[in-house]
Design a protein around this motif. Structure first.
Motif, PDB file in Angstrom:
ATOM      1  N   ARG A   1       0.946  -1.297   0.449  1.00  0.00           N
ATOM      2  CA  ARG A   1      -0.028   0.680  -0.269  1.00  0.00           C
ATOM      3  C   ARG A   1       0.805   1.829   0.116  1.00  0.00           C
ATOM      4  O   ARG A   1       2.117   1.386   0.475  1.00  0.00           O
ATOM      5  CB  ARG A   1      -0.438  -0.155   1.348  1.00  0.00           C
ATOM      6  N   LYS A   2       0.527   2.281  -1.345  1.00  0.00           N
ATOM      7  CA  LYS A   2       0.636   3.329  -0.759  1.00  0.00           C
ATOM      8  C   LYS A   2       0.262   4.292   0.337  1.00  0.00           C
ATOM      9  O   LYS A   2      -0.531   3.672   1.449  1.00  0.00           O
ATOM     10  CB  LYS A   2       0.649   4.528  -2.074  1.00  0.00           C
ATOM     11  N   ASN A   3       0.654   5.288   0.735  1.00  0.00           N
ATOM     12  CA  ASN A   3       0.261   6.442   2.374  1.00  0.00           C
ATOM     13  C   ASN A   3      -0.852   7.008   2.708  1.00  0.00           C
ATOM     14  O   ASN A   3      -1.209   7.198   2.562  1.00  0.00           O
ATOM     15  CB  ASN A   3       0.998   7.205   2.170  1.00  0.00           C
ATOM     16  N   ASP A   4      -1.336   6.868   1.210  1.00  0.00           N
ATOM     17  CA  ASP A   4      -3.249   7.094   0.490  1.00  0.00           C
ATOM     18  C   ASP A   4      -4.281   5.977   0.746  1.00  0.00           C
ATOM     19  O   ASP A   4      -5.206   5.568   0.607  1.00  0.00           O
ATOM     20  CB  ASP A   4      -3.162   7.786  -0.357  1.00  0.00           C
ATOM     21  N   GLY A   5      -3.218   4.547   0.922  1.00  0.00           N
ATOM     22  CA  GLY A   5      -4.337   3.353   1.436  1.00  0.00           C
ATOM     23  C   GLY A   5      -4.239   2.621   0.045  1.00  0.00           C
ATOM     24  O   GLY A   5      -4.997   1.800  -0.288  1.00  0.00           O
TER      25      GLY A   5
ATOM     26  N   LYS B   1      16.420  -0.705   3.578  1.00  0.00           N
ATOM     27  CA  LYS B   1      17.250   0.429   2.722  1.00  0.00           C
ATOM     28  C   LYS B   1      16.709   0.287   1.524  1.00  0.00           C
ATOM     29  O   LYS B   1      16.989  -0.341   0.775  1.00  0.00           O
ATOM     30  CB  LYS B   1      18.929   0.389   3.514  1.00  0.00           C
ATOM     31  N   GLY B   2      16.360   1.844   0.650  1.00  0.00           N
ATOM     32  CA  GLY B   2      16.652   1.626  -0.562  1.00  0.00           C
ATOM     33  C   GLY B   2      14.829   1.315  -0.900  1.00  0.00           C
ATOM     34  O   GLY B   2      14.809   1.568  -2.431  1.00  0.00           O
ATOM     35  N   LEU B   3      13.763   1.192   0.087  1.00  0.00           N
ATOM     36  CA  LEU B   3      13.119   0.655  -0.576  1.00  0.00           C
ATOM     37  C   LEU B   3      11.023   1.316  -1.135  1.00  0.00           C
ATOM     38  O   LEU B   3      11.371   1.486  -1.751  1.00  0.00           O
ATOM     39  CB  LEU B   3      12.564  -0.419   0.463  1.00  0.00           C
ATOM     40  N   SER B   4      12.293   2.799   0.139  1.00  0.00           N
ATOM     41  CA  SER B   4      10.931   4.278  -0.818  1.00  0.00           C
ATOM     42  C   SER B   4      11.778   4.306  -2.303  1.00  0.00           C
ATOM     43  O   SER B   4       9.980   4.093  -2.667  1.00  0.00           O
ATOM     44  CB  SER B   4      10.957   5.217   0.267  1.00  0.00           C
ATOM     45  N   SER B   5      12.643   4.013  -2.480  1.00  0.00           N
ATOM     46  CA  SER B   5      13.403   4.640  -3.786  1.00  0.00           C
ATOM     47  C   SER B   5      12.532   3.307  -4.999  1.00  0.00           C
ATOM     48  O   SER B   5      11.692   3.561  -5.564  1.00  0.00           O
ATOM     49  CB  SER B   5      14.261   5.256  -3.749  1.00  0.00           C
TER      50      SER B   5
ATOM     51  N   SER C   1       8.571   4.077  -5.434  1.00  0.00           N
ATOM     52  CA  SER C   1       8.238   5.422  -5.574  1.00  0.00           C
ATOM     53  C   SER C   1       8.373   5.025  -7.713  1.00  0.00           C
ATOM     54  O   SER C   1       7.690   5.269  -8.178  1.00  0.00           O
ATOM     55  CB  SER C   1       8.869   6.634  -5.375  1.00  0.00           C
ATOM     56  N   GLU C   2       9.174   4.334  -7.776  1.00  0.00           N
ATOM     57  CA  GLU C   2       9.005   4.032  -8.790  1.00  0.00           C
ATOM     58  C   GLU C   2       8.660   2.807 -10.069  1.00  0.00           C
ATOM     59  O   GLU C   2       7.728   2.803 -10.388  1.00  0.00           O
ATOM     60  CB  GLU C   2      10.640   3.333  -8.988  1.00  0.00           C
ATOM     61  N   VAL C   3       7.686   1.914  -8.753  1.00  0.00           N
ATOM     62  CA  VAL C   3       7.201   1.233  -8.638  1.00  0.00           C
ATOM     63  C   VAL C   3       5.626   2.163  -9.204  1.00  0.00           C
ATOM     64  O   VAL C   3       5.029   2.168 -10.424  1.00  0.00           O
ATOM     65  CB  VAL C   3       6.542   0.112  -8.286  1.00  0.00           C
ATOM     66  N   TRP C   4       5.635   3.272  -8.338  1.00  0.00           N
ATOM     67  CA  TRP C   4       4.262   3.757  -8.182  1.00  0.00           C
ATOM     68  C   TRP C   4       4.324   4.633  -9.336  1.00  0.00           C
ATOM     69  O   TRP C   4       3.479   4.834 -10.284  1.00  0.00           O
ATOM     70  CB  TRP C   4       3.631   4.336  -7.117  1.00  0.00           C
ATOM     71  N   ASN C   5       5.490   4.939  -9.864  1.00  0.00           N
ATOM     72  CA  ASN C   5       4.890   6.349 -11.173  1.00  0.00           C
ATOM     73  C   ASN C   5       5.204   5.411 -12.642  1.00  0.00           C
ATOM     74  O   ASN C   5       4.451   5.914 -12.881  1.00  0.00           O
ATOM     75  CB  ASN C   5       6.380   6.857 -10.964  1.00  0.00           C
ATOM     76  N   ARG C   6       5.491   4.355 -12.637  1.00  0.00           N
ATOM     77  CA  ARG C   6       5.630   3.411 -13.695  1.00  0.00           C
ATOM     78  C   ARG C   6       4.034   3.001 -13.867  1.00  0.00           C
ATOM     79  O   ARG C   6       3.392   2.680 -14.698  1.00  0.00           O
ATOM     80  CB  ARG C   6       6.392   2.168 -13.627  1.00  0.00           C
ATOM     81  N   ILE C   7       3.128   2.853 -12.423  1.00  0.00           N
ATOM     82  CA  ILE C   7       2.069   1.826 -12.487  1.00  0.00           C
ATOM     83  C   ILE C   7       0.798   2.994 -13.263  1.00  0.00           C
ATOM     84  O   ILE C   7      -0.139   2.799 -13.737  1.00  0.00           O
ATOM     85  CB  ILE C   7       1.427   1.643 -11.203  1.00  0.00           C
TER      86      ILE C   7
END
Length: 164
Positions: free
Chosen positions: A39-43, A151-155, A158-164
């Motif tokens: 999940r993203k921060n917005d749910g 470590k590095g998981l937020s990056s 972010s990459e996954v969310w951007n591509r979706i």
């Protein structure tokens, strides 16, 4: 999440989601795909699949390769996880890419995020060298993470969310 056995796929899905796959330090611990909602921060979020380790010959059915590759057909994005501790991470990358190509059915055309895992287990200088070499071979930006240290998981996300 795809990669060779012991690349850290199950550990990654276990820290990103509530999935609790079997994790052990030997090949083929994962025998069926593990699924977890991330999940993203917005749910909102998406489903991640930890695909059992692919090996050379998977496209020909070695190691239940056809079954595992068939699961990959249903994914939108591939997170190609590579163990930085591997004897030859570049070769590990190429093995999986070759299996995707050989299997066909559009797998090689899927969007991929290349990720070097277990950054905490290698020297920084080596990590920089292998990252650069992987970027040259893959023609993609390579993300560097540590699933176990988170470590590095937020990056990565972010990459996954951007591509979706």
């Amino acid at each position: 999440i795809i990669g060779l056995p012991n690349a850290g796929k199950s550990t990654l899905i276990s820290v990103l989601s509530s999935a609790r796959p079997k994790i052990a330090n030997y090949p083929f611990t994962t025998l069926i795909p593990n699924l977890g909602v991330v999940r993203k921060n917005d749910g909102n979020g998406c489903l991640f699949a930890d695909i059992p380790g692919l090996i050379s010959g998977a496209a020909d059915g070695v190691g239940l390769g056809h079954d595992f590759l068939r699961h990959i057909q249903r994914t939108k994005i591939l997170v190609h996880l590579i163990d930085s501790m591997a004897e030859n991470p570049l070769n590990d990358f190429e093995i999986i890419e070759q299996e995707l190509k050989q299997y066909g059915k559009g797998l090689l055309d899927k969007e991929r995020i290349v990720v070097l895992n277990k950054m905490e287990l290698v020297e920084d200088d080596y990590l920089k060298i292998i990252t650069k070499k992987l970027e040259n071979v893959s023609q993609k930006k390579v993300l560097v993470i540590s699933s176990s240290l988170q470590k590095g998981l937020s990056s990565l996300l972010s990459e996954v969310w951007n591509r979706i």
